[in-house]
Design an enzyme around this catalytic site. Structure first.
Site, PDB file in Angstrom:
ATOM      1  N   GLU A  78      -1.052   4.105 -10.555  1.00  0.00           N
ATOM      2  CA  GLU A  78      -0.695   3.904 -11.983  1.00  0.00           C
ATOM      3  C   GLU A  78       0.235   5.058 -12.333  1.00  0.00           C
ATOM      4  O   GLU A  78      -0.082   6.216 -12.039  1.00  0.00           O
ATOM      5  CB  GLU A  78      -1.986   3.901 -12.793  1.00  0.00           C
ATOM      6  CG  GLU A  78      -1.961   4.489 -14.168  1.00  0.00           C
ATOM      7  CD  GLU A  78      -1.285   3.589 -15.203  1.00  0.00           C
ATOM      8  OE1 GLU A  78      -0.124   3.905 -15.561  1.00  0.00           O
ATOM      9  OE2 GLU A  78      -1.902   2.616 -15.662  1.00  0.00           O
ATOM     10  N   ALA A 117       0.915   6.512 -15.031  1.00  0.00           N
ATOM     11  CA  ALA A 117       0.431   7.500 -16.002  1.00  0.00           C
ATOM     12  C   ALA A 117      -0.582   8.464 -15.396  1.00  0.00           C
ATOM     13  O   ALA A 117      -0.949   9.453 -16.027  1.00  0.00           O
ATOM     14  CB  ALA A 117      -0.206   6.783 -17.189  1.00  0.00           C
ATOM     15  N   SER A 118      -1.033   8.193 -14.180  1.00  0.00           N
ATOM     16  CA  SER A 118      -2.191   8.901 -13.609  1.00  0.00           C
ATOM     17  C   SER A 118      -1.811  10.168 -12.849  1.00  0.00           C
ATOM     18  O   SER A 118      -0.976  10.139 -11.930  1.00  0.00           O
ATOM     19  CB  SER A 118      -2.934   7.917 -12.693  1.00  0.00           C
ATOM     20  OG  SER A 118      -3.516   8.547 -11.585  1.00  0.00           O
ATOM     21  N   THR A 119      -2.444  11.267 -13.249  1.00  0.00           N
ATOM     22  CA  THR A 119      -2.155  12.562 -12.631  1.00  0.00           C
ATOM     23  C   THR A 119      -2.500  12.565 -11.137  1.00  0.00           C
ATOM     24  O   THR A 119      -1.697  13.019 -10.319  1.00  0.00           O
ATOM     25  CB  THR A 119      -2.970  13.674 -13.315  1.00  0.00           C
ATOM     26  OG1 THR A 119      -4.326  13.258 -13.460  1.00  0.00           O
ATOM     27  CG2 THR A 119      -2.408  13.994 -14.683  1.00  0.00           C
ATOM     28  N   SER A 175      -2.706  10.076  -9.178  1.00  0.00           N
ATOM     29  CA  SER A 175      -1.788   9.194  -8.441  1.00  0.00           C
ATOM     30  C   SER A 175      -0.519   9.953  -8.047  1.00  0.00           C
ATOM     31  O   SER A 175       0.058   9.712  -6.983  1.00  0.00           O
ATOM     32  CB  SER A 175      -1.400   7.975  -9.289  1.00  0.00           C
ATOM     33  OG  SER A 175      -2.498   7.133  -9.532  1.00  0.00           O
TER      34      SER A 175
END
Lengths: 198, 198
Positions: B11, B13-15, B17
């Protein structure tokens, strides 16, 4: 740089705390780091996040994954894994007793015995008779179970919860070394390295 | 045993990731495992758990820890880390565009460029001009941004979310190898070993 003590914060109901409890002493010994054991209780902390049960029950897809993840890790580490029924277990008696047991050098052994009974054999850790038997097996007085029901013992666990919240702890296991907080069995190595000044 | 493909689900927005996106190809290459890239969108999955924002915003103590954890890991890996404002970013345009870009071998490079802009430079990844510039930098057509606004592109992202839910994915990054699901950058090595048949 002087080595710092590693604080190991754990909740008896927590699966991932089981993983760390069974290896923290060995990993810390190898790094020459001393460990202090801090049983606490996640209930009030989860409640402050609006949760009235384990997130693994509240979010079943995550719970299903957690058990698979645990199974893989336990297999790799040669640890038995049984799903306690009910899950999560009520770990309050175990935690109050552990706080008393940890005045003795056999305290960590008692904590490991509780985890082994719970997640290795599926025993009910809120059962005073089980806790008495585990104390005896570790050479500790079974009377600690009675002492665990006194006001000072109740207050000692409340203090631990308050201290955990002060430290920014929101889950278990957690590790504290100096000013740094580490969350999860996955961070044990990093926490040890920090404590060792590596 | 034949090696299995590693599916990398992420995703924008995911740190965490970000952490995996910057290393998955290298780690997989070393193990001789092929990777497929699967951008998706956590919004509907979080909503199904009763969350209307990132858990790192809903549970601020956990959020504060996450940024400290990220800072330590990024420092150890030599990765820059900026807190995007707002956090989380809206990653829908980036995800729709990435699904189109991934038809081309430069797709993964585009995905890494989005993460580097977001978490390395603090850029706003919902900005079509930024996404166009990143596409061009990767030798891809900036017109993909316009295509990302069409019904088929929207449907493609919806399909990815549905597929993710089918796979039991509840967070990002996630890895799928054969029948096994692994969650979190911490599980990349385990996922690779499983895919490699180790």
């Amino acid at each position: 740089m002087a080595k710092q003590e590693l604080q190991f914060w754990f909740e008896f109901a927590s699966t991932y705390s089981y993983l760390s409890a069974m290896r923290v002493q060995e990993v810390a010994d190898k790094a020459g780091v001393s460990v202090s054991w801090h049983p606490f209780w996640l209930g009030p902390i989860f409640k402050s996040q609006g949760w009235d049960s384990s997130p693994f029950n509240l979010f079943p897809v995550k719970g299903q994954y957690m058990w698979r993840d645990m199974a893989r890790i336990c297999k790799a580490r040669g640890l038995p894994l049984v799903h306690p029924d009910p899950f999560p277990q009520n770990g309050i008696l175990a935690a109050r007793t552990a706080l008393l047991a940890l005045r003795d050098p056999a305290g960590p052994e008692f904590c490991r015995a509780v985890y082994a009974a719970e997640f290795g054999e599926g025993k009910t850790i809120s059962d005073p008779d089980l806790i008495r038997a585990l104390l005896e097996r570790c050479g500790l007085s079974p009377a600690l179970v009675d002492e665990a029901g006194t006001e000072p013992a109740k207050a000692a666990l409340k203090d631990k919860v308050a201290k955990a919240m002060e430290l920014g702890i929101f889950g278990a296991p957690s590790f504290v070394a100096g000013d740094e907080l580490f969350w999860g069995d996955d961070r044990l190595e990093q926490a040890i390295a920090h404590a060792a000044g590596v």
